[in-house]
Design an enzyme around this catalytic site. Structure first.
Site, PDB file in Angstrom:
ATOM      1  CE1 TYR A  44     -11.693 -67.278  43.957  1.00 19.29           C
ATOM      2  CE2 TYR A  44     -12.835 -67.089  42.012  1.00 19.29           C
ATOM      3  CZ  TYR A  44     -12.212 -66.464  43.114  1.00 19.29           C
ATOM      4  OH  TYR A  44     -12.209 -65.103  43.185  1.00 19.29           O
ATOM      5  NE  ARG A  87     -15.339 -61.067  44.135  1.00 24.78           N
ATOM      6  CZ  ARG A  87     -16.423 -61.132  43.272  1.00 24.78           C
ATOM      7  NH1 ARG A  87     -17.735 -61.055  43.572  1.00 24.78           N
ATOM      8  NH2 ARG A  87     -16.115 -61.025  41.751  1.00 24.78           N
ATOM      9  CE  LYS A 133     -12.036 -55.225  38.773  1.00 27.32           C
ATOM     10  NZ  LYS A 133     -10.910 -56.425  39.273  1.00 27.32           N
ATOM     11  NE  ARG A 177     -15.152 -57.257  42.158  1.00 26.85           N
ATOM     12  CZ  ARG A 177     -16.204 -57.722  41.211  1.00 26.85           C
ATOM     13  NH1 ARG A 177     -17.505 -57.414  41.208  1.00 26.85           N
ATOM     14  NH2 ARG A 177     -15.837 -58.282  40.262  1.00 26.85           N
ATOM     15  CG  HIS A 221     -11.411 -59.657  47.512  1.00 25.16           C
ATOM     16  ND1 HIS A 221     -12.536 -58.943  47.140  1.00 25.16           N
ATOM     17  CD2 HIS A 221     -10.897 -60.368  46.448  1.00 25.16           C
ATOM     18  CE1 HIS A 221     -12.452 -59.151  45.753  1.00 25.16           C
ATOM     19  NE2 HIS A 221     -11.638 -60.029  45.400  1.00 25.16           N
ATOM     20  CG  HIS A 248     -15.428 -63.515  37.704  1.00 24.12           C
ATOM     21  ND1 HIS A 248     -14.838 -64.519  38.233  1.00 24.12           N
ATOM     22  CD2 HIS A 248     -14.793 -62.196  38.719  1.00 24.12           C
ATOM     23  CE1 HIS A 248     -14.181 -64.384  39.424  1.00 24.12           C
ATOM     24  NE2 HIS A 248     -14.254 -62.992  39.684  1.00 24.12           N
TER      25      HIS A 248
END
Length: 335
Positions: free
Chosen positions: A318, A286, A177, A152, A283, A309
């Site tokens: 994706y 990514r 995150k 990120r 972003h 994630h």
């Protein structure tokens, strides 16, 4: 909340003057719980705006009716996004639960806005190559890390020298995150450029030390546990700011990391130069990292771990560009 967008400042400072102790207590509680500075700024902004919207009344005098009206106004009059509305709600929840220590039975009626599922913008391999070729120097290295390691934007900017392992081609992301650590791949093609960047940081750090500075902000209580670590090269940012600045947490002059706007502007300019007619941001790289790995046959669980994630369902978005998605269907018109 680590990656909350920094909101515009409220011009009416009478809110701050009227409730200084409340806002200072909010700030103190946020720092006790180790919230990021960006989250602190966002929460204080929404609390000030909530107080101002209700005639500068103290939040203790208000409740669910005022919170619900405030959130409704954000959605209907100000037309903010669902994520922005939820950020405001999180700030008010923190205020009432953590600072005012109030029971919140009325919060049961406050509904969080549901975010609409949106497909990410993904560039083709050729577009990605053109975008990276349009960048140069430090920005090219940063963009290469976003695309080559799946970082990120803020993870890239907060990267410290000690977390770059050139021997093992590995990057350790600290407190990403959700405040989670993870390891991801370091592209071998970037090793030489990273060595040069780290050597430049070493020279800059020596100059700071000679000038009586050289300290960097450390996470949580590490500054007390390791009092000399803040001036060690290992803890310095890989991408330091050009100028030293005062740390808002302790008032000392330190060398922070680069501002996010530098790379954001560079990527937008590079997209125009490359003739890419898509909304491109850092972003986006990514998103390209994840999509291109899945296209190449990488296991989705592996990609999930590299991205950090929590749920594989987040990574599955994706697959919309893979052969088993809409792109793999042959239109009846083409038959």
């Amino acid at each position: 909340m680590e990656y909350a967008r920094k909101p515009a400042a409220i011009s009416n400072e009478s809110v701050v003057r009227r409730h200084p102790r409340l806002l200072e207590e909010v700030r103190r509680r946020l720092r006790v719980k180790h919230y990021s500075l960006r989250t602190e700024q966002a929460y204080l902004y929404w609390i000030r705006r909530y107080i101002h919207a209700n005639g500068k009344r103290h939040p203790r005098e208000m409740g669910g009716k005022q919170v619900e009206a405030f959130l409704t106004q954000l959605a209907t009059r100000d037309r903010v996004s669902a994520s922005t509305q939820n950020q405001a709600l999180s700030a008010l929840l923190f205020l009432y639960r953590e600072v005012l220590a109030q029971d919140l039975p009325w919060m049961e009626n406050v509904v969080r806005a549901k975010r609409s599922p949106r497909l990410p913008v993904v560039l083709s391999r050729a577009e990605t190559r053109a975008l990276l070729a349009a960048l140069s120097g430090r920005e090219a290295l940063q963009a290469g890390l976003l695309y080559g390691s799946g970082l990120r934007l803020m993870e890239c900017l907060r990267l410290r020298i000690k977390d770059v392992d050139l021997a093992r081609n590995e990057i350790t992301v600290r407190e990403g995150k959700g405040r989670k650590d993870r390891r991801t791949v370091l592209p071998g093609s970037l090793r030489a450029a990273l060595r040069v960047q780290i050597d430049q940081v070493r020279v800059l750090h020596l100059r700071d030390l000679e000038a009586g500075f050289g300290a960097v902000s450390l996470p949580a209580a590490l500054a007390r546990k390791y009092p000399n670590a803040e001036k060690e090269l290992a803890w310095q940012y890989v991408f330091p700011a050009m100028r030293r600045a005062v740390d808002p947490l302790d008032g000392r002059e330190k060398r922070h990391h680069l501002d996010a706007g530098v790379l954001q502007r560079a990527v937008r300019s590079a997209a125009r130069l490359a003739g890419i007619d898509k909304p491109v941001s850092p972003h986006t790289l990514r998103h390209c990292f994840a999509t291109h790995l899945l296209e190449a046959g990488a296991d989705i669980r592996t990609v999930q771990e590299l991205l950090g994630h929590k749920d594989v369902a987040t990574t599955q978005i994706y697959t919309h560009v893979l052969n088993r998605g809409a792109g793999g269907v042959l239109s009846p018109l083409d038959r």
